[in-house]
Scaffold this motif. Structure first.
Motif, PDB file in Angstrom:
ATOM      1  N   UNK A  53       0.815  -1.216   0.000  1.00  0.00           N
ATOM      2  CA  UNK A  53       0.000   0.000   0.000  1.00  0.00           C
ATOM      3  C   UNK A  53       0.845   1.260   0.000  1.00  0.00           C
ATOM      4  N   UNK A  54       1.875   1.273   0.857  1.00  0.00           N
ATOM      5  CA  UNK A  54       2.769   2.430   0.880  1.00  0.00           C
ATOM      6  C   UNK A  54       3.579   2.528  -0.409  1.00  0.00           C
ATOM      7  N   UNK A  55       3.959   1.390  -0.948  1.00  0.00           N
ATOM      8  CA  UNK A  55       4.681   1.395  -2.223  1.00  0.00           C
ATOM      9  C   UNK A  55       3.819   1.936  -3.352  1.00  0.00           C
ATOM     10  N   UNK A  56       2.530   1.537  -3.340  1.00  0.00           N
ATOM     11  CA  UNK A  56       1.614   2.037  -4.359  1.00  0.00           C
ATOM     12  C   UNK A  56       1.408   3.541  -4.210  1.00  0.00           C
ATOM     13  N   UNK A  57       1.301   4.006  -2.980  1.00  0.00           N
ATOM     14  CA  UNK A  57       1.110   5.437  -2.739  1.00  0.00           C
ATOM     15  C   UNK A  57       2.317   6.246  -3.215  1.00  0.00           C
ATOM     16  N   UNK A  58       3.502   5.784  -2.871  1.00  0.00           N
ATOM     17  CA  UNK A  58       4.718   6.486  -3.302  1.00  0.00           C
ATOM     18  C   UNK A  58       4.872   6.422  -4.818  1.00  0.00           C
ATOM     19  N   UNK A  59       4.600   5.259  -5.385  1.00  0.00           N
ATOM     20  CA  UNK A  59       4.707   5.108  -6.841  1.00  0.00           C
ATOM     21  C   UNK A  59       3.694   5.966  -7.580  1.00  0.00           C
ATOM     22  N   UNK A  60       2.479   6.072  -7.035  1.00  0.00           N
ATOM     23  CA  UNK A  60       1.454   6.899  -7.676  1.00  0.00           C
ATOM     24  C   UNK A  60       1.858   8.374  -7.665  1.00  0.00           C
ATOM     25  N   UNK A  61       2.412   8.830  -6.544  1.00  0.00           N
ATOM     26  CA  UNK A  61       2.846  10.221  -6.472  1.00  0.00           C
ATOM     27  C   UNK A  61       3.965  10.525  -7.453  1.00  0.00           C
ATOM     28  N   UNK A  62       4.972   9.657  -7.462  1.00  0.00           N
ATOM     29  CA  UNK A  62       6.095   9.866  -8.378  1.00  0.00           C
ATOM     30  C   UNK A  62       5.649   9.732  -9.833  1.00  0.00           C
ATOM     31  N   UNK A  63       4.788   8.753 -10.103  1.00  0.00           N
ATOM     32  CA  UNK A  63       4.306   8.555 -11.472  1.00  0.00           C
ATOM     33  C   UNK A  63       3.462   9.715 -11.957  1.00  0.00           C
ATOM     34  N   UNK A  64       2.625  10.263 -11.075  1.00  0.00           N
ATOM     35  CA  UNK A  64       1.807  11.415 -11.468  1.00  0.00           C
ATOM     36  C   UNK A  64       2.677  12.621 -11.777  1.00  0.00           C
ATOM     37  N   UNK A  65       3.712  12.815 -10.988  1.00  0.00           N
ATOM     38  CA  UNK A  65       4.620  13.940 -11.215  1.00  0.00           C
ATOM     39  C   UNK A  65       5.340  13.798 -12.550  1.00  0.00           C
ATOM     40  N   UNK A  66       5.927  12.640 -12.767  1.00  0.00           N
ATOM     41  CA  UNK A  66       6.670  12.428 -14.013  1.00  0.00           C
ATOM     42  C   UNK A  66       5.725  12.434 -15.215  1.00  0.00           C
ATOM     43  N   UNK A  67       4.574  11.779 -15.088  1.00  0.00           N
ATOM     44  CA  UNK A  67       3.614  11.752 -16.189  1.00  0.00           C
ATOM     45  C   UNK A  67       3.089  13.136 -16.528  1.00  0.00           C
ATOM     46  N   UNK A  68       2.842  13.960 -15.518  1.00  0.00           N
ATOM     47  CA  UNK A  68       2.400  15.328 -15.766  1.00  0.00           C
ATOM     48  C   UNK A  68       3.459  16.150 -16.474  1.00  0.00           C
ATOM     49  N   UNK A  69       4.711  15.978 -16.098  1.00  0.00           N
ATOM     50  CA  UNK A  69       5.794  16.703 -16.770  1.00  0.00           C
ATOM     51  C   UNK A  69       5.941  16.278 -18.219  1.00  0.00           C
ATOM     52  N   UNK A  70       5.841  14.973 -18.467  1.00  0.00           N
ATOM     53  CA  UNK A  70       5.940  14.475 -19.846  1.00  0.00           C
ATOM     54  C   UNK A  70       4.758  14.976 -20.675  1.00  0.00           C
ATOM     55  N   UNK A  71       3.545  14.916 -20.121  1.00  0.00           N
ATOM     56  CA  UNK A  71       2.369  15.404 -20.837  1.00  0.00           C
ATOM     57  C   UNK A  71       2.443  16.888 -21.124  1.00  0.00           C
ATOM     58  N   UNK A  72       2.941  17.659 -20.181  1.00  0.00           N
ATOM     59  CA  UNK A  72       3.098  19.094 -20.394  1.00  0.00           C
ATOM     60  C   UNK A  72       4.096  19.376 -21.510  1.00  0.00           C
ATOM     61  N   UNK A  73       5.166  18.609 -21.532  1.00  0.00           N
ATOM     62  CA  UNK A  73       6.160  18.762 -22.594  1.00  0.00           C
ATOM     63  C   UNK A  73       5.559  18.432 -23.958  1.00  0.00           C
ATOM     64  N   UNK A  74       4.728  17.402 -24.007  1.00  0.00           N
ATOM     65  CA  UNK A  74       4.075  17.042 -25.269  1.00  0.00           C
ATOM     66  C   UNK A  74       3.114  18.135 -25.718  1.00  0.00           C
ATOM     67  N   UNK A  75       2.385  18.729 -24.781  1.00  0.00           N
ATOM     68  CA  UNK A  75       1.474  19.819 -25.134  1.00  0.00           C
ATOM     69  C   UNK A  75       2.246  21.005 -25.691  1.00  0.00           C
ATOM     70  N   UNK A  76       3.374  21.314 -25.058  1.00  0.00           N
ATOM     71  CA  UNK A  76       4.169  22.445 -25.511  1.00  0.00           C
ATOM     72  C   UNK A  76       4.733  22.195 -26.912  1.00  0.00           C
ATOM     73  N   UNK A  77       5.212  20.981 -27.164  1.00  0.00           N
ATOM     74  CA  UNK A  77       5.719  20.650 -28.495  1.00  0.00           C
ATOM     75  C   UNK A  77       4.613  20.731 -29.541  1.00  0.00           C
ATOM     76  N   UNK A  78       3.423  20.253 -29.191  1.00  0.00           N
ATOM     77  CA  UNK A  78       2.295  20.304 -30.120  1.00  0.00           C
ATOM     78  C   UNK A  78       1.899  21.750 -30.415  1.00  0.00           C
ATOM     79  N   UNK A  79       1.894  22.582 -29.386  1.00  0.00           N
ATOM     80  CA  UNK A  79       1.565  23.992 -29.585  1.00  0.00           C
ATOM     81  C   UNK A  79       2.596  24.655 -30.488  1.00  0.00           C
ATOM     82  N   UNK A  80       3.871  24.407 -30.233  1.00  0.00           N
ATOM     83  CA  UNK A  80       4.926  25.017 -31.048  1.00  0.00           C
ATOM     84  C   UNK A  80       4.863  24.517 -32.484  1.00  0.00           C
TER      85      UNK A  80
END
Length: 117
Positions: A53-80
């Motif tokens: 449970x704690x591993x899932x919680x930590x993994x979800x937090x880290x995954x959301x952070x990294x996934x959000x950064x990657x998605x934001x980068x993709x949006x910026x590339x698409x806009x450009x």
């Protein structure tokens, strides 16, 4: 029992597949990253004899952070990319911006005499 469990898994998979249709790339990346991170964190915690449970919680937090950064980068590339594809703005003819020519008459200042009204 197995049939209802299979049906529940199929319904959840269908809902999960259609849930991301109205999301931005940043939101999709954060959601996907959280799911993948939670699964990975739970798995690593279980292998390391920790609490999944704690591993899932930590993994979800880290995954959301990294996934959000990657998605934001993709949006910026698409806009450009879309910004670069716009047609160039037409050139302005600066000769037209000089104002009235020498034979211009300002009719507001003209002397109309008494016949004006």
């Amino acid at each position: 029992m197995k049939k209802s469990l299979l049906m529940a898994v199929l319904v959840l998979a269908l809902c999960g597949a259609t849930a991301c249709t109205n999301m931005s790339k940043t939101q999709q990346g954060a959601a996907s990253g959280a799911l993948i991170g939670a699964a990975g964190g739970a798995g690593i915690a279980a292998i390391a004899h920790g609490h999944p449970g704690w591993g899932a919680l930590a993994g979800a937090g880290a995954g959301a952070l990294v996934g959000g950064l990657v998605g934001s980068s993709q949006e910026e590339e698409e806009y450009n990319r879309d910004y670069d594809r716009r047609p160039p703005e037409p050139r302005r003819d600066h000769r037209r911006d000089r104002g009235p020519g020498p034979d211009h008459r300002d009719y507001d200042d003209a002397d109309y005499g008494d016949n004006r009204y």
